[in-house]
Design a protein around this motif. Sequence first.
Motif, short mmCIF file in Angstrom:
data_model
loop_
_atom_site.label_atom_id
_atom_site.label_comp_id
_atom_site.label_asym_id
_atom_site.label_seq_id
_atom_site.Cartn_x
_atom_site.Cartn_y
_atom_site.Cartn_z
N THR A 36 13.22 12.54 5.52
CA THR A 36 12.77 12.62 4.13
C THR A 36 12.42 11.23 3.60
N ILE A 37 13.27 10.27 3.89
CA ILE A 37 13.00 8.89 3.45
C ILE A 37 11.72 8.38 4.10
N VAL A 38 11.56 8.64 5.40
CA VAL A 38 10.39 8.15 6.13
C VAL A 38 9.10 8.78 5.59
N VAL A 39 9.17 10.06 5.21
CA VAL A 39 7.97 10.74 4.70
C VAL A 39 7.65 10.32 3.27
N VAL A 40 8.66 10.20 2.43
CA VAL A 40 8.45 9.97 1.00
C VAL A 40 8.23 8.49 0.68
N LEU A 41 8.85 7.58 1.44
CA LEU A 41 8.80 6.16 1.10
C LEU A 41 7.39 5.61 0.92
N PRO A 42 6.43 5.83 1.84
CA PRO A 42 5.11 5.21 1.67
C PRO A 42 4.40 5.61 0.38
N ILE A 43 4.36 6.92 0.09
CA ILE A 43 3.61 7.34 -1.10
C ILE A 43 4.34 6.95 -2.38
N PHE A 44 5.68 6.97 -2.35
CA PHE A 44 6.44 6.55 -3.52
C PHE A 44 6.26 5.05 -3.76
N ALA A 45 6.39 4.25 -2.70
CA ALA A 45 6.20 2.80 -2.84
C ALA A 45 4.75 2.49 -3.19
N GLY A 46 3.81 3.30 -2.67
CA GLY A 46 2.40 3.08 -3.00
C GLY A 46 2.10 3.30 -4.47
N SER A 47 2.80 4.28 -5.09
CA SER A 47 2.57 4.52 -6.51
C SER A 47 3.03 3.36 -7.38
N LEU A 48 3.95 2.55 -6.86
CA LEU A 48 4.42 1.38 -7.61
C LEU A 48 3.42 0.24 -7.60
N ILE A 49 2.41 0.32 -6.72
CA ILE A 49 1.39 -0.74 -6.67
C ILE A 49 0.71 -0.91 -8.02
N PHE A 50 0.52 0.21 -8.73
CA PHE A 50 -0.21 0.15 -10.00
C PHE A 50 0.60 -0.55 -11.10
N PHE A 51 1.90 -0.79 -10.84
CA PHE A 51 2.73 -1.48 -11.82
C PHE A 51 2.97 -2.94 -11.45
N LEU A 52 2.41 -3.37 -10.32
CA LEU A 52 2.58 -4.77 -9.93
C LEU A 52 1.75 -5.67 -10.84
N PRO A 53 2.21 -6.90 -11.10
CA PRO A 53 1.41 -7.83 -11.92
C PRO A 53 0.09 -8.15 -11.23
N HIS A 54 -0.97 -8.12 -12.00
CA HIS A 54 -2.30 -8.36 -11.41
C HIS A 54 -2.54 -9.87 -11.31
N ARG A 55 -2.13 -10.41 -10.18
CA ARG A 55 -2.32 -11.84 -9.93
C ARG A 55 -3.11 -12.06 -8.64
N GLY A 56 -4.13 -11.26 -8.48
CA GLY A 56 -4.96 -11.36 -7.28
C GLY A 56 -4.54 -10.34 -6.23
N ASN A 57 -5.38 -10.20 -5.24
CA ASN A 57 -5.15 -9.19 -4.21
C ASN A 57 -4.07 -9.58 -3.22
#
Length: 509
Positions: free
Chosen positions: A17-38
């Motif tokens: 469950t952790i292996v399946v859910v971790l990528p998409i859950f962590a990926g959704s947090l990308i949109f909350f990262l500070p925008h300081r370049g790629n």
Amino acid sequence: MVKVYLVFTTNYFPWLTIVVVLPIFAGSLIFFLPHRGNKIIRGYTIFICAIELLLITYAFYYHFQLDDPLMQLTEDYKWINFFDFYWRLGIDGLSIGPILLTGFITTLATLAARPVTRDSRLFHFLMLAMYSGQIGSFSSRDLLLFFIMWELELIPVYLLLSVWGGKKRLYSATKFILYTAGSSVFLLIGVLGIGLYGSNEPTLNFETSANQSYPVALEIIFYIGFLIAFAVKSPIIPLHTWLPDTHGEAHYSTCMLLAGILLKMGAYGLVRINMELLPRAHSLFAPWLIIVGTIQIIYAASVSPGQRNLKKRIAYSSISHMGFIIIGIGSISDMGLNGAILQIISHGFIGAALFFLAGTSFDRIRLVYLDEMGGMAIPVPKIFTTFSILSMASLALPGMSGFVAELIVFLGLITSQKFFLITKILITFVMAIGMILTPIYSLSMLRQMFYGYKFFNAPNSYFFDSGPRELFVSISILLPVIGIGFYPDFILSLSVDKVEDIISIYFYR
């Protein structure tokens, strides 16, 4: 604390469950990262991919028993009470190899995507969403959950192609979604048909469905529906035409995921559902699969030399190599099925590497047509060397993984007890012709790209060779290709007991 430790170090911990859910859950947090370049977004995504790969490796190394053909690390949670839908996950010898391949190739594809700068947040989120969908497909033990995971990776591929593709990206993306989404209708019908057969309540558990007996006519109907869905994804001719267009326009990091993992999902589905759940129908269709696989090897190897686009030529080589997997699945023998699984892993590495090197070459010369290239060997010797070695691996040079996989498929067909001797001799002869055609398109591709004098004598031209990042990606893929070539038991030991279980229980009972 002792209870927490015991749960974490035993099979009761929800690793999958952790292996399946971790990528998409962590990926959704990308949109909350500070925008300081790629740079921050790329680093975060690569970090998540690496953590995911380490989790997969740790869980499998310490909690997976190679000599047990049954499902392991199983999880079974009720998800939707309304119609008895369960979150069922588990792995066996058939799924462990593709899952490890998914983690490895996705991590390298994310590292290869460094040149992508436009809409970097969305791009890396889609890469991680695909990661979850692919691992979920390989670890599902529930038919409906398998379908959901199967669909989950379609939209990310469509967006990756339509936003970051080439000039004809919208045409290719539309063709991709029409083929794959259209074929998914047949998959859904098959899932619902099996789940609802003979019961008022849906029974979607893989183990329950595998022990279910169906009328032969109904089993054939189910088989055809699943076969259409998996034939498009594999792809099997004549349902292959989306693949060259998709590869020709997609960014090379997307091509790595398509060639390395996406095509293997179709082959995995053929074994997991068509062979395990519908064995009598598979016995009837096996000769036709072998004939189609043989035609596919010859057809794709003949069409490939006529492709001007470099990535389309490699795409047709992928279609040709997938023919060996189809033949191995159709052989209904221990050796043939083991060879097909080994070819799934082998071509996952080689296909991803060739598309990566094709992309790095495009970054330097900004050309995709082979007849416009030439003379690159001297200005870029590192790219020339790695491209040449991996092209040799693609044409099944002894000592490389492709040679061992194709040889085992050959032996599996020859030793199969399901076919007459004259039939096996004819099929083997035609397969050998296909293997002779393979060096023609591979070596002509190398000649057109790297030899001659077109760019070497061109004025005002500047080339820079592979950097550390590109060398790291190339060598990381090359090492397992050589390692499997010299010691194929590294992969075969994962699947041999499960394959023996499939063949003995379902086809010789």
